[in-house]
Structures are given as structure tokens and as C-alpha cells.
Design an enzyme around this catalytic site. Structure first.
Site, mmCIF file in Angstrom:
data_model
loop_
_atom_site.group_PDB
_atom_site.id
_atom_site.type_symbol
_atom_site.label_atom_id
_atom_site.label_comp_id
_atom_site.label_asym_id
_atom_site.label_seq_id
_atom_site.Cartn_x
_atom_site.Cartn_y
_atom_site.Cartn_z
ATOM 1 N N LYS A 79 33.843 42.528 37.949
ATOM 2 C CA LYS A 79 33.037 41.535 38.675
ATOM 3 C C LYS A 79 33.800 40.231 38.912
ATOM 4 C CE LYS A 79 30.596 39.597 34.658
ATOM 5 N NZ LYS A 79 30.999 38.195 34.769
ATOM 6 N N ASP A 80 34.869 40.008 38.128
ATOM 7 C CA ASP A 80 35.663 38.783 38.288
ATOM 8 C C ASP A 80 36.760 38.921 39.342
ATOM 9 O OD1 ASP A 80 34.233 37.587 36.235
ATOM 10 O OD2 ASP A 80 35.669 38.187 34.688
ATOM 11 N N ARG A 124 24.509 32.963 40.787
ATOM 12 C CA ARG A 124 23.645 34.131 41.067
ATOM 13 C C ARG A 124 22.489 34.194 40.084
ATOM 14 N NH1 ARG A 124 23.154 38.606 38.364
ATOM 15 N NH2 ARG A 124 24.993 38.114 37.136
ATOM 16 N N ARG A 125 22.804 34.062 38.795
ATOM 17 C CA ARG A 125 21.752 34.108 37.771
ATOM 18 C C ARG A 125 20.800 32.921 37.914
ATOM 19 N NH1 ARG A 125 26.299 35.575 33.259
ATOM 20 N NH2 ARG A 125 26.236 37.856 33.502
ATOM 21 N N ARG A 142 29.436 27.339 30.292
ATOM 22 C CA ARG A 142 30.717 27.982 30.550
ATOM 23 C C ARG A 142 31.407 28.332 29.236
ATOM 24 N NH1 ARG A 142 32.219 27.370 35.920
ATOM 25 N NH2 ARG A 142 33.518 29.162 35.415
ATOM 26 N N ARG A 148 29.819 30.547 24.356
ATOM 27 C CA ARG A 148 28.491 30.373 24.972
ATOM 28 C C ARG A 148 27.357 30.637 23.971
ATOM 29 N NH1 ARG A 148 28.367 34.188 29.620
ATOM 30 N NH2 ARG A 148 30.409 34.956 28.962
ATOM 31 N N CYS A 233 33.223 35.296 44.523
ATOM 32 C CA CYS A 233 32.649 35.685 43.233
ATOM 33 C C CYS A 233 31.563 34.715 42.783
ATOM 34 C CB CYS A 233 33.740 35.753 42.163
ATOM 35 S SG CYS A 233 34.996 37.005 42.488
#
Length: 301
Positions: A79-80, A124-125, A142, A148, A233
Site C-alpha cells: 500500500k506504500d 483516507r481513514r 504518525r 503510534r 498514496c
């Protein structure tokens, strides 16, 4: 044959992913060594990065190490990875996908019915959460997974959002968590990508057996959807393709940063007809009015 050199970032999750590839190679009789690569601003290249097509913030150092032949292959959270790989670098294997969904790590769920404060570094989240809970506050979060989780513990947030696969892989999924099954994941979330140099046939042949065809098909649809929308992304775009017998079921979403605008699609196609399916779904989103939203997002991001 000399041991292959596997490039990886040096976070706990990245090292777990690289070791997984290393073990699968070993099971096929191929020896390898890990080469953790730190991000570096001084890359000492004659050619500017943009001319090589190197853009991904999380993949840049490994791309450069591959081009300079310091490593033989690199392992990424897919996904990155930007949808356009740098020149001379090719997709060598997509491993069997883990849980693609997002997960909510919380301190109790009472806040869902009233005012709440959650944390995530993903647009997105954030956009999907605000679309569903417009009265909630969202703070930026981040760092690597461990950082996190520590920040969540030390702040007064009600919850934070993570990728289920990331927490699961390094066995850090807390008991006070639940899968967010209504939130559409990032394209290729939960999948691991191995890349190498296009002319290194020895390495490419060694990696072929690691490829999972079903995962490869699903993530190619999701990434085609993302690429057609022309979202990087970071854009608030979600996509998930899943195989059910001979059908591929797809969900895609594009949102404004505040979550107030939402363009959604849900379609299916036969697995034999998957080529062009992601592009087709993205075009429907654009035709719904998503093109105007994408124009706005490109000016902001």
C-alpha cells in the site's frame, strides 16, 4: 550462487516482512541476507530522482539501493508503493495477503454514540471516519506501529486506527480492538510486494514461486482504480477486491478531506475478465462527479 541481499526498512514491521521473504526463499533452497536501509537525503546520484520515476516517501531509499545494485531485492508494504514503479525496477512477487481491513484500537466504545476524539495519520481513514462520525475530532498520528500505540496510550484520545495486518504480523493486536468492516482499506493494504531489477533474471526466477496469483489479481485491480483516479498514496481513496469462487467483488470510494463528499462504487466481474475492471470502476467514480473532487484534491495535496 551468492546469498541474495534483501533490502528493507529498519522498523520492526518492515524487518518482519523481510524475514518472511527470507524464510520462503530458504524453503526453496535460496540463501539470503538482510540489509536494512535507513532513509537518506544524501543519495549521491547523478540523475535527479524524479527522472527515474522515484516518488514514494516510504520506498525511495530502497529504490535507490536497488538502482545502485547495493541490494538484489526489496520488500515493501504494497500500500506504500506508488502505482508507477521507477525505471528498471519491476514487480517480482506479491505474497499471499493478510487481513486487508483497518482496525480500531480503543479505550472503550462509549464515545461512538457521542463526542469522540480519534487519531490517524491517514487522510483516507480520517475522511471515512468523519463521513460516518461528523461530530468527532481527528488528530494526526504518525510513526511506526510501536510509536503510534505508545502515543495512543499517552494521549487522551478515545481510539486510533491501524492496519489489522501490521498489528497482527508483529503480534501487537490489543484485546481492546475491533475490525472496522465498514471502512474501505487502502489499495493493496495487507499485501507485501517484492521488487527487483528488470534485468536480474536470477533473482526474478528465485522470487517467482513466492507470488500468490489471487492476491496479485486483486491488488492489480485496486491499484488500477487508484492510478486511474490519479490519486497518490495520500489521497482519500479506498479500494478492495476479493475473490469469491469465480467472481471478483470490488468496492471503491473517493472522499473529500472532511468526509462530506463521498463517491462510492460496488461491482463484480468474472475472474477471467479482471483486466480493465479497476479502470472501469474508477471511470464510474469520475463520471459521478469524482473528477471535480480530484481536481480540488490535486490543488491541495
Amino acid at each position: 550462487m551468492k546469498p541474495l541481499v534483501i533490502g528493507t526498512r529498519d522498523s520492526e514491521l518492515a524487518l518482519w516482512q523481510a524475514k518472511t521473504v527470507q524464510l520462503q526463499l530458504k524453503n526453496n533452497g535460496v540463501d539470503s541476507v538482510l540489509h536494512p536501509v535507513k532513509s537518506s537525503g544524501d543519495l549521491n546520484l547523478d540523475v535527479p530522482l524524479y527522472e527515474m520515476g522515484i516518488t514514494g516517501i516510504f520506498t525511495k531509499s530502497l529504490d535507490v539501493a536497488l538502482i545502485k545494485k547495493e541490494i538484489d531485492l526489496a520488500v515493501h508494504s504494497m500500500k506504500d508503493v506508488p502505482t508507477q514503479l521507477p525505471k528498471t525496477i519491476v514487480q517480482a512477487a506479491v505474497l499471499n495477503r493478510a487481513n486487508p481491513y483497518d482496525i480500531l484500537v480503543h479505550k472503550g466504545l462509549d464515545f461512538l454514540d457521542g463526542k469522540g476524539h480519534i487519531a490517524t495519520g491517514s487522510l483516507r481513514r480520517k475522511a471515512q471516519w468523519l463521513n460516518r462520525y461528523p461530530n468527532h475530532e481527528v488528530s494526526n498520528l504518525r510513526g511506526n506501529v510501536n510509536t503510534r500505540l505508545k502515543k495512543l496510550k499517552n494521549n487522551d484520545w478515545n481510539a486510533a486506527i491501524f492496519a489489522a495486518a501490521g498489528l497482527g504480523r508483529i503480534q501487537l493486536t490489543p484485546k481492546n480492538s475491533q475490525i472496522i468492516n465498514w471502512m474501505i482499506p487502502a489499495p493493496a493494504q495487507g499485501a507485501m510486494l517484492v521488487v527487483s531489477n528488470e534485468k536480474n533474471t536470477q533473482v526474478l526466477n528465485a522470487l517467482k514461486p513466492l507470488n500468490d496469483k489471487t492476491t496479485e489479481i486483486c491488488v492489480s485491480i485496486e491499484r488500477s482504480f487508484l492510478r486511474t483516479l490519479e490519486g497518490g498514496c495520500t489521497a482519500p481513496i479506498g479500494a478492495l477486491a476479493q475473490v469469491n469462487e469465480n467472481d471478483i467483488h470490488f468496492e471503491g470510494v473517493l472522499l473529500s478531506l472532511d468526509g462530506k463528499q463521498r463517491f462510492y462504487i460496488k461491482k463484480k466481474c468474472k475472474i477471467n475478465n479482471y483486466k480493465g475492471f479497476g479502470e472501469c470502476c474508477a471511470q464510474e467514480i469520475l463520471n459521478q462527479g469524482g473528477d471535480k473532487l480530484m481536481d480540488k484534491l490535486r490543488q491541495i495535496l
